[in-house]
Motif scaffolding. Structure first.
Motif, short mmCIF file in Angstrom:
data_model
loop_
_atom_site.label_atom_id
_atom_site.label_comp_id
_atom_site.label_asym_id
_atom_site.label_seq_id
_atom_site.Cartn_x
_atom_site.Cartn_y
_atom_site.Cartn_z
N GLN A 40 0.82 -1.21 0.00
CA GLN A 40 0.00 0.00 0.00
C GLN A 40 0.85 1.26 0.00
N LEU A 41 1.77 1.39 0.95
CA LEU A 41 2.57 2.62 1.02
C LEU A 41 3.51 2.78 -0.17
N PRO A 42 4.22 1.72 -0.61
CA PRO A 42 5.02 1.89 -1.83
C PRO A 42 4.16 2.26 -3.04
N SER A 43 2.94 1.75 -3.10
CA SER A 43 2.03 2.12 -4.21
C SER A 43 1.68 3.59 -4.14
N TYR A 44 1.47 4.12 -2.93
CA TYR A 44 1.18 5.54 -2.77
C TYR A 44 2.35 6.40 -3.24
N ILE A 45 3.57 5.94 -2.98
CA ILE A 45 4.74 6.68 -3.46
C ILE A 45 4.72 6.75 -4.98
N TYR A 46 4.45 5.63 -5.62
CA TYR A 46 4.40 5.60 -7.09
C TYR A 46 3.31 6.54 -7.60
N LEU A 47 2.12 6.45 -7.02
CA LEU A 47 1.01 7.29 -7.47
C LEU A 47 1.33 8.77 -7.28
N ALA A 48 1.80 9.14 -6.11
CA ALA A 48 2.11 10.54 -5.83
C ALA A 48 3.20 11.06 -6.77
N SER A 49 4.20 10.22 -7.03
CA SER A 49 5.31 10.62 -7.89
C SER A 49 4.91 10.82 -9.34
N ASN A 50 3.76 10.29 -9.71
CA ASN A 50 3.31 10.40 -11.10
C ASN A 50 2.09 11.30 -11.27
N MET A 51 1.80 12.11 -10.26
CA MET A 51 0.67 13.04 -10.36
C MET A 51 1.00 14.19 -11.32
N GLU A 52 -0.01 14.66 -11.98
CA GLU A 52 0.15 15.76 -12.94
C GLU A 52 0.72 17.01 -12.27
N GLU A 53 0.37 17.25 -10.99
CA GLU A 53 0.86 18.42 -10.27
C GLU A 53 2.38 18.47 -10.18
N PHE A 54 3.01 17.29 -10.26
CA PHE A 54 4.45 17.21 -10.09
C PHE A 54 5.19 16.89 -11.38
N LYS A 55 4.49 17.01 -12.51
CA LYS A 55 5.11 16.75 -13.80
C LYS A 55 6.30 17.71 -13.98
N ASP A 56 7.40 17.18 -14.46
CA ASP A 56 8.62 17.95 -14.71
C ASP A 56 9.27 18.48 -13.44
N LYS A 57 8.94 17.91 -12.27
CA LYS A 57 9.57 18.30 -11.01
C LYS A 57 10.48 17.19 -10.53
N LYS A 58 11.53 17.56 -9.82
CA LYS A 58 12.36 16.57 -9.12
C LYS A 58 11.66 16.28 -7.80
N ILE A 59 11.22 15.05 -7.62
CA ILE A 59 10.40 14.68 -6.48
C ILE A 59 11.27 14.08 -5.37
#
Length: 96
Positions: free
Chosen positions: A58-77
């Motif tokens: 669950q938590l690793p999946s949340y990391i993947y989802l958050a890291s691929n959100m449109e809000e963070f496109k082109d950002k170093k996460i």
């Protein structure tokens, strides 16, 4: 963000989706700093000991989802924290 539904399109056929209970973030120029909070209301005891077998993802999946959100496109996460927060729902009638 509270109870955010996130969809990440993998390809033409597949979309990976999930619902993160709470996410705090700060965008600073080209950087995005993210903390993920998952509320636990049941009697389960969270553990990462089964992660190698593909359980408790669950938590690793949340990391993947958050890291691929449109809000963070082109950002170093940078994930600055992943937290489990135990909630005792017996003492409250409010929604989280």
């Amino acid at each position: 963000m509270l109870e955010e539904n996130i969809d990440v399109k993998i390809d033409e056929l597949f979309t990976f989706n999930g619902r993160i209970d709470k996410m705090l973030y700060k965008i600073d120029g080209d950087n995005a700093y993210i903390a993920i909070i998952d509320y636990k209301t049941g009697g389960d005891t969270p553990s990462l000991k089964n992660l190698e077998d593909g359980l408790n993802l669950q938590l690793p999946s949340y990391i993947y989802l958050a890291s691929n959100m449109e809000e963070f496109k082109d950002k170093k996460i940078t994930i600055i924290g992943i937290y489990l927060q135990k909630i005792n729902m017996a003492n409250t009638d409010k929604d989280i």
